[in-house]
Design a protein around this motif. Structure first.
Motif, short mmCIF file in Angstrom:
data_model
loop_
_atom_site.label_atom_id
_atom_site.label_comp_id
_atom_site.label_asym_id
_atom_site.label_seq_id
_atom_site.Cartn_x
_atom_site.Cartn_y
_atom_site.Cartn_z
N UNK A 1 0.82 -1.21 0.00
CA UNK A 1 0.00 0.00 0.00
C UNK A 1 0.86 1.27 0.00
N UNK A 2 1.95 1.24 0.76
CA UNK A 2 2.79 2.43 0.87
C UNK A 2 3.90 2.48 -0.18
N UNK A 3 4.10 1.39 -0.88
CA UNK A 3 5.15 1.37 -1.91
C UNK A 3 4.73 0.41 -3.02
N UNK A 4 3.69 0.76 -3.78
CA UNK A 4 3.14 -0.17 -4.78
C UNK A 4 4.13 -0.58 -5.86
N UNK A 5 5.10 0.27 -6.17
CA UNK A 5 6.04 -0.08 -7.24
C UNK A 5 7.03 -1.16 -6.81
N UNK A 6 7.16 -1.39 -5.51
CA UNK A 6 8.08 -2.43 -5.04
C UNK A 6 7.66 -3.81 -5.52
N UNK A 7 6.36 -3.99 -5.73
CA UNK A 7 5.88 -5.28 -6.24
C UNK A 7 6.47 -5.58 -7.62
N UNK A 8 6.66 -4.53 -8.43
CA UNK A 8 7.20 -4.72 -9.77
C UNK A 8 8.62 -5.28 -9.73
N UNK A 9 9.41 -4.86 -8.74
CA UNK A 9 10.77 -5.39 -8.62
C UNK A 9 10.75 -6.90 -8.42
N UNK A 10 9.87 -7.35 -7.54
CA UNK A 10 9.79 -8.79 -7.29
C UNK A 10 9.19 -9.54 -8.48
N UNK A 11 8.21 -8.95 -9.14
CA UNK A 11 7.61 -9.60 -10.31
C UNK A 11 8.63 -9.74 -11.44
N UNK A 12 9.45 -8.71 -11.64
CA UNK A 12 10.48 -8.79 -12.68
C UNK A 12 11.53 -9.84 -12.33
N UNK A 13 11.91 -9.90 -11.06
CA UNK A 13 12.88 -10.91 -10.64
C UNK A 13 12.31 -12.31 -10.82
N UNK A 14 11.06 -12.50 -10.51
CA UNK A 14 10.42 -13.81 -10.68
C UNK A 14 10.39 -14.19 -12.16
N UNK A 15 10.04 -13.25 -13.03
CA UNK A 15 10.01 -13.53 -14.47
C UNK A 15 11.40 -13.92 -14.97
N UNK A 16 12.42 -13.27 -14.46
CA UNK A 16 13.79 -13.58 -14.87
C UNK A 16 14.19 -14.98 -14.43
N UNK A 17 13.88 -15.33 -13.19
CA UNK A 17 14.23 -16.66 -12.68
C UNK A 17 13.49 -17.75 -13.45
N UNK A 18 12.25 -17.48 -13.82
CA UNK A 18 11.49 -18.44 -14.62
C UNK A 18 12.14 -18.61 -16.00
#
Length: 288
Positions: A216-233
């Motif tokens: 809620x206080x840092x919505x863009x932080x989710x994108x960092x984790x989503x990008x890292x997950x996509x890379x690992x996949x």
């Protein structure tokens, strides 16, 4: 760089462990320490007895030094991380990461000397053993004076983490390091300060964090984790959850082996008609 790699723009370099280390730990650097780094490190197990690292509690801050150099045996680990706890005490975590390669052991002559021409106290060129010695002796160059002071303060609380792609602990590499440390009488009680963790566990960490964090206080932080997950996949660094039973029904063909064929107005037997089989009959061997 992570986004370029996800889209295949860095294909010639995707096998490099330095690039993978940068992708992972630079992502963790920009996240709250308890929303990336600490959950990952908590997946590690001790070299000696597979115990979990129970010292990773009350962590409030992390400082990163990428590819520092050791000042005695001239090694270059991937990342040195200094953790600060609520009580302002510090912990040093030295990361040695592998991707497609194994340990970078070095051949050292028995009569090798240091810069002052005194006998070099090495550990038979074993990479992990020598990094562990340098870490415990505080022989790591750190340019930033604030981080350097925190590292000095961490004496007695320094740990080496070995990160690999293995599903299970790479026992051969670990036992090899143990033998060197014991041979050089550098082991003592420090065996509890060596840990192993795999890259594959990161996806589970990402899912855990995203399931409990609203961002809620840092919505863009989710994108960092989503990008890292996509890379690992993309790299295939994903957990194995076993095989699933196919749901598709398998139909029985009319002929179990071959089909009938017609030649010169004759039907040649070339198979067994499944519809004419009698379950009670025995078609191959007779029972006694």
């Amino acid at each position: 760089m992570t986004i370029a790699e996800i889209h295949g723009k860095l294909s010639p370099h995707e096998h490099m462990e330095d690039l993978l280390s940068s992708d992972v730990f630079s992502t963790f650097k920009y996240l709250d320490v308890n929303n990336g780094l600490i959950p990952f490190l908590k997946k590690a197990t001790s070299f000696k007895d597979n115990e979990l690292p129970d010292f990773l509690v009350d962590i409030v801050e992390a400082d990163y030094v990428f590819w520092p150099r050791t000042t005695y045996l001239n090694r270059e680990p991937d990342v040195l991380i200094i953790l600060t706890k609520k009580d302002q005490s510090t912990i040093a975590i030295l990361i040695e990461a592998k991707y497609h390669s194994g340990k970078s052991n070095t051949h050292r002559e028995k009569d090798a000397t240091d810069k002052e021409n005194t006998p070099l106290e090495h550990l038979d060129g074993d990479q992990l053993a020598e990094l562990f010695k340098e870490l415990q002796d505080g022989k790591i160059y750190i340019g930033d004076p604030i981080i350097r002071d925190k590292f000095i303060q961490s004496s007695g609380n320094r740990y080496l983490f070995f990160v690999t792609v293995h599903y299970a602990s790479p026992r051969h590499d670990i036992e090899e390091t143990f033998k060197v440390l014991q041979k050089k009488q550098y082991f003592n009680q420090n065996h509890q300060k060596l840990f192993w963790v795999n890259w594959i566990s990161i996806i589970g960490v990402i899912d855990e964090v995203n399931s409990r964090e609203t961002w809620k206080n840092a919505p863009t932080m989710r994108y960092l984790l989503e990008d890292l997950k996509a890379l690992l996949q993309r790299k295939g660094l994903v957990p194995f959850h076993g095989f699933t039973i196919p749901q598709r029904k398998i139909s029985i063909p009319k002929f179990l082996f071959w089909e009938e064929v017609e030649k010169v107005d004759q039907t040649l037997f070339s198979g067994i008609d499944a519809s004419k089989l009698i379950k009670a009959e025995q078609y191959f061997w007779m029972g006694e």
